[in-house]
Structure formats: C-alpha cells, structure tokens
Scaffold this motif. Structure first.
Motif: not given
Lengths: 89, 164, 114
Positions: A9, A12-13, A16-17, A19-20, A22, A39, A42-43, A46
């Motif tokens: 996890a 994965i997060v 995600a961070m 990508l945001s 970028y 975003t 919020i990531n 998480a």
C-alpha cells in the motif's frame, strides 16, 4: 501478512503521489496546479494513516487531521486568489 | 428555560459527540468537560447563528444519507472503470439543472451531494439560485441525466426542507 | 480473519487513491481531471480510515472512532473545494476538451462572482 500488505500500500500511494506531483509540475494552467496540490494533500493523509497503522501509534492521526484542515484552507485560499486576485478584501 | 440553556440543541449534541471523538475516550472527566463545552459554546456563539438549525423528518434524512453512501460506492467503481479505460470515448458535458428547491441550506446540500457522487461535479450556481450548472464526466442523454438527479436527490431534500 | 479484512480494506483504499491520481495524470482537460481525484481519493482515504479504526479498536480493546472525524471532514470539504475550483475555471475560461457538450443557457451572467 499485514506488514506485506502495508508495504504494497505504501508503494501504491507513493506512485499516486508521484503522479500528482508530475501534474503539479507540468499542469498547463494555474488551476491544474491547485487541483494537483489538493490531490497531493489527500494522498499524504492516506500515507500518514497507513504509517500510523504500521507503527501502531495514534500520534500520526493528529498530523493527518491538521493536514486535512490546513490543506482545505490552502485550496480555498488559492482558488479565491485565482478568482479575485486577492484573498481577503 | 430550555431555550436559555440550549439555544441550539443539535449544535450542542454535535459538539458533545465531536469532543468525545476527538479525545477518543469515554472517561468521566471527558464527558463532563465536553458537556460544559456543548452548553457554553452555543450560548456564546448564538448571535452568529441567524437561523435556528433544525432537522425535520430525521428518518427521511437518514434514508437519503444511506442512498447517497450507496451511490458513492457504486459510481466510484463505475468512474474508476471509465478512468482506467481509454479516455477517447468519453463525452463530457455541462448541463444546467433547474432547481425547485428554495431553501439555501438545501441547495448547498444538493450541490455537495452532486459533487460527492462520482461522475458529476456541481460547477456553479446562477445568481438567482434557479439553476445549478453540473459537469458530467460521461454524458449520454442530458434530459434523463438531469431528471435522475432531480428525482433521486432533490425530491427527498425538498421534503426535508420544505417546511423551513 | 481480522488481518484479511484489514488487508482487503487497505488494498481497496490504496487502489482507489491510485485511480484518482491516474485520472489526474491522464485525463484531458481540467474539467475532466476534476472528476478523478475529488471522487476516488475520498473513497480511498475513507476506506483506509475505516481500516485504521478497526485496527486500533482491536489493538487497544476500546472503541477508536476519531478516524471518522477525518472522514467526516473530508466528506464535507472535498465537494466544497471541487465546487470552488470548477467555479474558478469557469470564470477564468479554462480551455475545455473539444468534444464537450454544452447545455447551459447563455442568458446567465458574467457577474456571479460571489
């Protein structure tokens, strides 16, 4: 087992961070960057909660709560600034 | 007398639960301290609450809440699929929804609900509060989409807030 | 059993968080990008918070509900910030994707700045 799942996890997060982040760099407009920052916080909430489970410590909960409040205020302030060119009249 | 001690009963209840949750304990000291806060804060802030917070038909509101939660769950999966598929086939669109609901708090709850359910974002409210502009991620039929939002979310909200 | 439920919840949460960011990364146009993060991230963080609540309830033996405060706060604030950002984009005149359908009557206003 829980430890392995938490490691996955985290990965994965983190993706995600990334990508945001970028989108924060390339975002063609200023408002895209505001959305990317929104975003991103919020990531980060998480990932902090996940870290709190990993360390079995509820200290990180307070950090997450503070980030959620400050992040919301930040998003509103940036949007207001883009809308009016001024935050407090 | 109850008006003097509890000018806003719902606010008091909310503050009481909030403080207990924040401390994450049900020790006697916390319960007493949160009760003091729940009584004192509404009294000191009551000049700023112009209208009374009321909740008519709490059962209907609870049912509405459950419907919204279910919709969030279902349409999250739908939107996740839309995002992960190829995005060339998506047809985004703006729709102006005519509002029948008048109560300002009802309108804001409706706008929040629309934004929370995936696939739709409420973008703007016209100055006369008659139209809500909604952006759809994948718009097939504007008429039926607007009608569905009206039937599913606006009707129960109007029933809850019509008497205010 | 408890670990399996927890793992499933954590993985679902992480997956939806990732989907939100993928949406932010690959969708074309600001208005479409808005849909990814504000939705999927809310459910993603919500599921992770539920997992955390279950974990600490079982670990400490007493009910741990303060995670729901963050969930409540996010569910109230996420639509507000999404609404404000899209409002800003509408007023600045951010570019839309070409195939966007538009069913707004043009009679409304340029002056609804409040």
């Amino acid at each position: 087992m829980l430890e392995t799942v938490l490691h996955i996890a985290f990965l994965i997060v983190s993706v995600a961070m990334f990508l945001s982040f970028y989108r924060l760099i390339i975002g063609p407009d200023a408002i895209d960057r505001v959305l990317a920052l929104d975003t991103l916080y919020i990531n980060s909430i998480a990932i902090l909660i996940l870290y709190g489970i990993y360390e079995t410590s509820s200290l990180y909960f307070e950090v997450a709560l503070l980030i959620s409040i400050m992040g919301f205020v930040g998003t509103i302030a940036l949007s207001k600034f883009l809308l009016r060119g001024d935050i407090i009249e | 007398m109850t008006n003097r001690v509890f000018p806003h009963p719902i606010l008091s209840l909310f503050l009481w639960i909030l403080w207990l949750m924040l401390n994450n304990s049900t020790a006697a000291g916390d319960i007493i301290f949160s009760l003091i806060l729940a009584i004192v804060i509404p009294i000191f802030t009551s000049p700023y609450w112009e209208e009374k917070i009321v909740l008519h038909k709490p059962l209907l509101f609870a049912k509405f809440f459950c419907i919204v939660m279910w919709d969030i769950l279902v349409s999250n999966i739908v939107v996740a699929k839309l995002i992960l598929d190829k995005n060339d086939k998506l047809h985004p669109g703006f729709v102006a929804i005519d509002l029948d609901i008048k109560h300002p708090f009802g309108i804001s709850i409706l706008a929040n609900t629309i934004s929370l359910t995936p696939g739709t974002v409420s973008c703007d409210l016209t100055v006369d509060r008659k139209q809500l502009i909604v952006h759809f991620l994948d718009l097939k039929d504007p008429e039926s989409a607007a009608q569905e939002i009206k039937n599913r979310y606006e009707k129960p909200l109007m029933e809850v807030y019509e008497s205010c | 059993m408890f670990e399996i439920v927890l793992s499933v919840l954590i993985l679902i949460g992480a997956f939806f968080t990732l989907v939100g960011s993928i949406g932010l990364y690959k969708l074309p146009g600001f208005y479409m990008r808005l849909h990814g993060p504000t939705k999927a991230t809310t459910l993603g963080v919500g599921t992770i918070l539920i997992a955390s609540s279950i974990y600490f309830t079982v670990k400490t033996g007493s009910l741990s509900l303060h995670e729901f405060l963050i969930a409540l706060f996010l569910f109230i604030t996420a639509p507000v910030s999404a609404h404000l950002m899209s409002k800003v984009a509408l007023h600045i005149g951010t570019k839309r994707v070409d195939r966007t359908q538009d069913y707004i009557d043009k009679k409304d206003d340029k002056d609804s700045l409040d």
